[in-house]
Motif scaffolding. Structure first.
Motif, PDB file in Angstrom:
ATOM      1  N   VAL A 248      -3.681  -5.305  -8.101  1.00 29.70           N
ATOM      2  CA  VAL A 248      -2.183  -5.813  -7.652  1.00 29.70           C
ATOM      3  C   VAL A 248      -2.348  -5.204  -6.503  1.00 29.70           C
ATOM      4  O   VAL A 248      -2.092  -3.881  -6.267  1.00 29.70           O
ATOM      5  N   TRP A 249      -2.362  -6.151  -4.897  1.00 24.55           N
ATOM      6  CA  TRP A 249      -1.612  -5.730  -3.402  1.00 24.55           C
ATOM      7  C   TRP A 249      -0.368  -6.066  -3.431  1.00 24.55           C
ATOM      8  O   TRP A 249       0.295  -7.292  -4.064  1.00 24.55           O
ATOM      9  N   VAL A 250      -0.072  -5.372  -2.641  1.00 24.40           N
ATOM     10  CA  VAL A 250       1.152  -4.959  -1.713  1.00 24.40           C
ATOM     11  C   VAL A 250       0.830  -5.700  -0.808  1.00 24.40           C
ATOM     12  O   VAL A 250       1.376  -5.426   0.317  1.00 24.40           O
ATOM     13  N   SER A 251       0.348  -7.390  -0.543  1.00 24.23           N
ATOM     14  CA  SER A 251      -0.227  -7.683   0.894  1.00 24.23           C
ATOM     15  C   SER A 251       0.371  -8.384   2.175  1.00 24.23           C
ATOM     16  O   SER A 251      -0.042  -8.314   2.392  1.00 24.23           O
ATOM     17  N   ASN A 252       1.808  -8.405   1.224  1.00 26.14           N
ATOM     18  CA  ASN A 252       2.451  -9.016   1.945  1.00 26.14           C
ATOM     19  C   ASN A 252       3.384  -8.024   3.208  1.00 26.14           C
ATOM     20  O   ASN A 252       3.557  -7.714   4.218  1.00 26.14           O
ATOM     21  N   PHE A 253       2.767  -6.595   2.909  1.00 25.54           N
ATOM     22  CA  PHE A 253       3.626  -5.316   3.169  1.00 25.54           C
ATOM     23  C   PHE A 253       2.151  -4.781   4.410  1.00 25.54           C
ATOM     24  O   PHE A 253       0.837  -4.392   3.378  1.00 25.54           O
ATOM     25  N   TYR A 254       1.861  -5.718   5.497  1.00 24.86           N
ATOM     26  CA  TYR A 254       0.425  -5.301   6.745  1.00 24.86           C
ATOM     27  C   TYR A 254       0.744  -4.504   7.526  1.00 24.86           C
ATOM     28  O   TYR A 254       1.032  -4.902   8.563  1.00 24.86           O
ATOM     29  N   PRO A 255       1.280  -3.119   7.484  1.00 24.31           N
ATOM     30  CA  PRO A 255       1.825  -2.638   9.376  1.00 24.31           C
ATOM     31  C   PRO A 255       1.318  -2.912  10.033  1.00 24.31           C
ATOM     32  O   PRO A 255      -0.180  -2.752   9.795  1.00 24.31           O
ATOM     33  N   PRO A 256       1.815  -3.588  10.721  1.00 20.96           N
ATOM     34  CA  PRO A 256       1.685  -2.951  12.399  1.00 20.96           C
ATOM     35  C   PRO A 256       0.892  -2.019  12.961  1.00 20.96           C
ATOM     36  O   PRO A 256      -0.090  -1.566  14.207  1.00 20.96           O
ATOM     37  N   ASN A 257       1.864  -0.701  12.878  1.00 20.57           N
ATOM     38  CA  ASN A 257       2.061   0.812  13.536  1.00 20.57           C
ATOM     39  C   ASN A 257       1.506   1.712  12.330  1.00 20.57           C
ATOM     40  O   ASN A 257       1.925   1.308  10.643  1.00 20.57           O
ATOM     41  N   PHE A 279      -0.341   3.756 -15.045  1.00 20.92           N
ATOM     42  CA  PHE A 279      -0.787   3.321 -13.951  1.00 20.92           C
ATOM     43  C   PHE A 279      -1.285   3.875 -12.036  1.00 20.92           C
ATOM     44  O   PHE A 279      -0.628   5.158 -12.209  1.00 20.92           O
ATOM     45  N   ARG A 280      -1.989   3.794 -12.102  1.00 24.18           N
ATOM     46  CA  ARG A 280      -2.852   4.217 -11.120  1.00 24.18           C
ATOM     47  C   ARG A 280      -2.258   3.604  -9.542  1.00 24.18           C
ATOM     48  O   ARG A 280      -1.907   2.199  -9.326  1.00 24.18           O
ATOM     49  N   VAL A 281      -1.719   3.941  -8.315  1.00 24.61           N
ATOM     50  CA  VAL A 281      -1.913   3.581  -6.983  1.00 24.61           C
ATOM     51  C   VAL A 281      -3.002   4.548  -6.412  1.00 24.61           C
ATOM     52  O   VAL A 281      -3.044   5.239  -5.517  1.00 24.61           O
ATOM     53  N   THR A 282      -3.151   2.984  -5.125  1.00 24.81           N
ATOM     54  CA  THR A 282      -5.030   3.438  -3.715  1.00 24.81           C
ATOM     55  C   THR A 282      -3.773   2.987  -3.195  1.00 24.81           C
ATOM     56  O   THR A 282      -3.557   2.121  -2.758  1.00 24.81           O
ATOM     57  N   ALA A 283      -4.586   3.052  -1.629  1.00 23.91           N
ATOM     58  CA  ALA A 283      -4.290   2.819  -0.802  1.00 23.91           C
ATOM     59  C   ALA A 283      -5.761   2.102  -0.031  1.00 23.91           C
ATOM     60  O   ALA A 283      -6.314   2.083  -0.479  1.00 23.91           O
ATOM     61  N   SER A 284      -5.228   0.481   0.316  1.00 23.97           N
ATOM     62  CA  SER A 284      -6.202   0.380   0.320  1.00 23.97           C
ATOM     63  C   SER A 284      -6.883   0.478   1.632  1.00 23.97           C
ATOM     64  O   SER A 284      -7.055   1.563   3.265  1.00 23.97           O
ATOM     65  N   GLY A 285      -8.651  -0.410   1.651  1.00 29.16           N
ATOM     66  CA  GLY A 285      -9.435   0.416   3.044  1.00 29.16           C
ATOM     67  C   GLY A 285     -10.005   1.640   3.126  1.00 29.16           C
ATOM     68  O   GLY A 285     -10.541   2.035   3.830  1.00 29.16           O
ATOM     69  N   SER A 319      -2.275  -1.008   2.910  1.00 30.80           N
ATOM     70  CA  SER A 319      -1.637  -1.638   2.004  1.00 30.80           C
ATOM     71  C   SER A 319      -1.654  -0.401   1.341  1.00 30.80           C
ATOM     72  O   SER A 319      -2.981   0.071   0.866  1.00 30.80           O
ATOM     73  N   ILE A 320      -1.161  -0.480   0.267  1.00 28.85           N
ATOM     74  CA  ILE A 320      -1.613  -0.401  -1.618  1.00 28.85           C
ATOM     75  C   ILE A 320      -1.312  -0.953  -2.728  1.00 28.85           C
ATOM     76  O   ILE A 320      -1.810  -2.465  -2.479  1.00 28.85           O
ATOM     77  N   ARG A 321      -2.010  -0.625  -3.792  1.00 25.63           N
ATOM     78  CA  ARG A 321      -3.001  -1.956  -4.865  1.00 25.63           C
ATOM     79  C   ARG A 321      -2.274  -0.430  -6.082  1.00 25.63           C
ATOM     80  O   ARG A 321      -2.371   1.070  -5.838  1.00 25.63           O
ATOM     81  N   MET A 322      -2.735  -1.194  -7.056  1.00 21.79           N
ATOM     82  CA  MET A 322      -2.117  -1.040  -8.517  1.00 21.79           C
ATOM     83  C   MET A 322      -2.774  -1.119  -9.561  1.00 21.79           C
ATOM     84  O   MET A 322      -2.908  -2.524  -9.596  1.00 21.79           O
ATOM     85  N   LEU A 323      -2.752  -0.598 -10.661  1.00 22.02           N
ATOM     86  CA  LEU A 323      -3.520  -0.996 -11.694  1.00 22.02           C
ATOM     87  C   LEU A 323      -3.676  -0.046 -12.848  1.00 22.02           C
ATOM     88  O   LEU A 323      -3.611   1.062 -12.517  1.00 22.02           O
ATOM     89  N   PRO A 324      -3.253  -1.534 -13.817  1.00 20.47           N
ATOM     90  CA  PRO A 324      -2.661  -0.268 -14.840  1.00 20.47           C
ATOM     91  C   PRO A 324      -3.727   0.470 -15.948  1.00 20.47           C
ATOM     92  O   PRO A 324      -4.943  -0.442 -15.637  1.00 20.47           O
TER      93      PRO A 324
END
Length: 814
Positions: A248-257, A279-285, A319-324
């Protein structure tokens, strides 16, 4: 664009020339270092011709050693090193081989007594003129850390630079570092990126994002057609599957800076039988490999939500992503549906984000360079409010700024002559029409690609206090000295033994010392190669990302524990504890350990674990993705643990490929290999440690039988038929070169513990190579033995060993 490329090319050429000049060591002494050729030809060449040159001459000499062409000029390091090898082989009795005619022992002894002191004298003369360690360049990690600490930024620069070579097992060895125009262009690009991050050209900080997000509005929760979620009030969502496509993505968080962002994730476990859900948290990209791209794993407690907070540097549009972890697959859950599913799940109430974070503006990185100097608006086409630093006395300010900057960048006291070339750059650029800040950027970039910054400058003999401060900080922190070390160096107090001891303790207690564990342990044990192979999904379906990162973390935390409490280094061979989390404990068959968090865990008396040799990380990096090799593992033990690396195999000997179908075992294949005398000499040393570890499979699991893809007994685990079969029984027994027999890995470890000085000597050699940039040579053995003796009186404590190395003559001299 053409002008900019010309500018880069100019700087690359000038800097490469400077670097090449800087890298030229003092010419080696020549007087008295060429042995008496007439005496050699008359007295000893006939001996070598009769008993040695039959194998060590011609176009394909054994061991790549041509005695018929080996120079007698001992001032040449290459010749000196090869004659050292000859002496070592003769003294050990390896050469000539016992199956070949051997000269009378008196003649061999006479040759050794004639050659050895001449080689020693040549080594001492070379040391006096050049020092023991060649000129060292900052490696990629050291460069990134140094730039970040110098400027007060956090920017990933190492990925912009080409990979470093290695020597003596480490990538901070001067002998492995080369410089090219390509590398210089990459340094220029890295310097630009770092200065862009450090210098603020906005009149105010970028807009602050401070918002709460619900994952129900993000991908894939919002868009999936699979019924694997449960939706609760206030945006809370329960995730019931661990399938990768439901990350799952926090896809609404998409910072310009870009910048540092604070995240607060509220999560809990549901229907989990009282156990936490990891659960793990990873960085997108960023591709998830090992720890790259991983922010962390977390343990969500049962029912009651817990907030997990961390600060992470984020690139724009990421953004960040999470997966149990460890839940059912999506194809199973969707058959029932998320609302009716009775299995465990991960509930995520919300994700709070705040950033980019700035305590002041301009940021501290900008103030480190320019202080409180005024800024004016100089708009450009896409930033009308862009500001730059301005000066009414540009050359006066440039000299002041550059004096302060070069002192820290060069890691020593600087003179007016040191600063003058960079002030000249400012003057020339402004004369050509540039404004103050762009001219200063050019000068700052010149500092960041200068030899004084890129290299650790050390003079032959005893290091001065600044060079000692650098050697200490790059040893334990992999970065530049801090203000306290600089101050002690300026006061010429650092070289005092008591002061140096206190500084070692301070550096080890600092969070930056994590770099010592990661970089030394990662290269000493080969953990950086954890992603070099991927275990076969057919043979090892239980292998996953959490297990892989747990493997690495166990070894790092174990090293930290031994170091922190000055425990005996024999723990690296055999210990009664290790550092475990739930995933690794399951892999090792140790009960009552749950979750991601690691803890010091006593090992059961019947456990075969304990020490580095039986850690899953080591066992994985010494195997390929499908099979284990006693040769590979045996050579690893000889090199990394015992300090007696085997010679490389002859070019005409092919590697043995284990039979994964199970028709023959690796022992049966190696038996034929060992029967050949030219192979058996080395394999009698290499194979026993490797066979001792045969009870562990490719991913470090304990085994009684091999896993095979061919015919064999069906394997059923938890009611599921595995994709592999049970193969032939593992035989971990063998005989050591001295005739000692062992039946299993436990007995083998006890044999290693019989010679504690040997273990200490091996680790001392590795640590000294990492600390100074070069492994101890034959003439350093007296110093090594003194260190081993001193730590022997302190139960071979690891922290004591670090202190002894820092206090040693080898460490404090070039």
């Amino acid at each position: 664009m053409a002008g900019w490329r010309a500018w880069i090319g100019f700087w690359a050429g000038v800097s490469l020339t400077l670097l090449q000049i800087a890298a030229v060591a003092a010419p080696p002494p020549t007087t008295g270092l060429t042995v008496d050729a007439k005496q050699f030809d008359k007295q000893f060449r006939p001996l070598l011709a009769r008993f040695c040159m039959g194998c060590h001459s011609g176009e394909k000499p054994k061991g790549n050693l041509r005695l018929d062409r080996l120079s007698l000029d001992l001032a040449d390091e290459g010749s000196r090193k090869q004659w050292r090898t000859v002496l070592k082989r003769i003294k050990s009795g390896e050469m000539p081989p016992r199956s070949k005619p051997r000269p009378p022992q008196k003649e061999l002894q006479k040759f050794v007594e004639w050659l050895a002191p001449r080689v020693d004298a040549a080594e001492r003369a070379a040391r006096a003129a050049q020092g023991r360690v060649v000129l060292r360049r900052l490696n990629r990690i050291e460069y990134e850390n140094t730039v970040n600490d110098l400027l007060g930024v956090k920017v990933d620069l190492k990925k912009q630079l080409p990979a470093d070579g290695s020597a003596d097992g480490f990538d901070n060895a001067g002998a492995a570092h080369h410089t090219s125009s390509f590398l210089m262009e990459k340094y220029l690009e890295a310097a630009d990126a770092a200065l862009d991050m450090a210098i603020a050209n906005r009149p105010k900080p970028p807009p602050l994002i401070k918002k709460r997000y619900s994952i129900k509005d993000g991908h894939p929760v919002r868009s999936t057609t699979e019924d694997v979620y449960r939706f609760l009030k206030d945006g809370e969502v329960v995730c019931f599957c661990s399938s990768e496509w439901h990350t799952v993505w926090v896809s609404n968080f998409y910072p310009p800076n870009a910048g540092n962002y604070r995240f607060r994730i509220s999560a809990s476990s549901v229907q989990s039988g009282g156990k936490p859900v990891t659960f793990r948290v990873t960085a997108s990209g960023v591709r998830l490999t090992g720890t790259t791209g991983l922010i962390s794993y977390f343990d969500a407690p049962l029912d009651k939500p817990k907030v997990f907070e961390f600060v992470r540097y984020m690139e724009p549009r990421t953004s960040i992503r999470m997966l149990p972890y460890g839940l059912a697959g999506a194809n199973t859950v969707k058959q029932v549906g998320g609302e009716k599913w009775k299995g465990p799940g991960l509930a995520i109430q919300y994700v709070d984000v705040e950033g980019p974070l700035h305590e002041t503006w301009p940021p501290q990185s900008h103030r480190r360079i320019f202080g409180e100097m005024a800024q004016k608006t100089f708009g450009i086409y896409n930033a009308r409010d862009r500001v730059e630093v301005v000066s009414d006395q540009p050359l006066v300010d440039a000299e002041r700024i550059l004096k302060n900057f070069t002192r820290r960048a060069f890691r020593r006291t600087v003179t007016a002559d040191d600063v003058a070339p960079f002030v000249t750059i400012v003057e020339a650029r402004m004369a050509a029409g540039a404004r103050f800040e762009p001219a200063m950027r050019a000068a700052l970039k010149g500092v960041l690609i200068s030899p004084e910054f890129l290299f650790l400058r050390e003079q032959p003999g005893q290091l001065d206090d600044f060079a000692l401060a650098c050697r200490l900080s790059y040893f334990l922190w992999s970065t530049m000295p801090d203000d306290e070390l600089f101050t002690l160096a300026e006061q010429k107090q650092l070289s005092q033994p008591a002061v140096l001891r206190r500084q070692v303790e301070r550096l080890l207690a600092h969070p930056k010392a994590a770099a010592f564990t990661e970089n030394f342990v990662g290269q000493w044990l080969g953990l950086h190669e954890i992603d070099a192979t991927e275990p076969s999904r057919l043979l090892y379906p239980e292998f996953d990302h959490l297990l892989k990162v747990s493997m690495i973390r166990e070894t790092e935390l174990f090293f930290d524990e031994v170091l922190k409490h000055d425990l005996t280094l024999t723990n690296f061979v055999a210990s009664d504890f290790t550092m475990l989390n739930g995933r690794l404990a399951k892999h090792y068959g140790i009960p009552d350990v749950q979750g991601w968090e690691f803890r010091k865990t006593p090992l059961p008396t019947d456990s075969h674990r304990g020490g580095l040799l039986t850690m899953a990380s080591v066992l994985k990096v010494t195997a390929n993705g499908t099979t284990t090799s006693p040769v590979l593992r045996g050579a690893w033990v000889l090199d990394r643990i015992l300090g007696t690396p085997p010679s490389p195999p002859p070019d005409n000997v092919s590697a043995i490929d284990p039979d994964i179908r199970g028709a023959t075992t690796i022992r049966e294949q190696l038996a034929k290999h060992r029967a050949v005398e030219s192979c058996g000499v080395c394999h009698r040393k290499i194979d026993p440690p490797g066979f001792a570890l045969e009870s562990f499979d490719v991913i470090g699991g304990w085994r009684e039988n091999y896993r095979v893809t061919g015919s064999g007994e069906t394997v059923i685990i938890d009611g599921r038929r595995m994709s592999y079969h049970k193969g032939k029984k593992v035989d971990p027994s063998d005989v050591m070169p001295n005739g000692q027999r062992f039946d299993n890995v436990d007995q083998f470890k006890q044999l290693l513990l019989d010679d504690k000085p040997k273990l200490a000597r091996a680790l001392t050699t590795k640590l000294m190579a990492y600390a100074t940039g070069r492994a101890p040579q034959a003439t350093d053995q007296g110093s090594v033995e003194a260190i081993v003796k001193n730590i022997g009186a302190k139960n071979y404590g690891l922290r004591s060993l670090v202190h002894e190395i820092v206090q040693s003559e080898m460490f404090q001299n070039k």
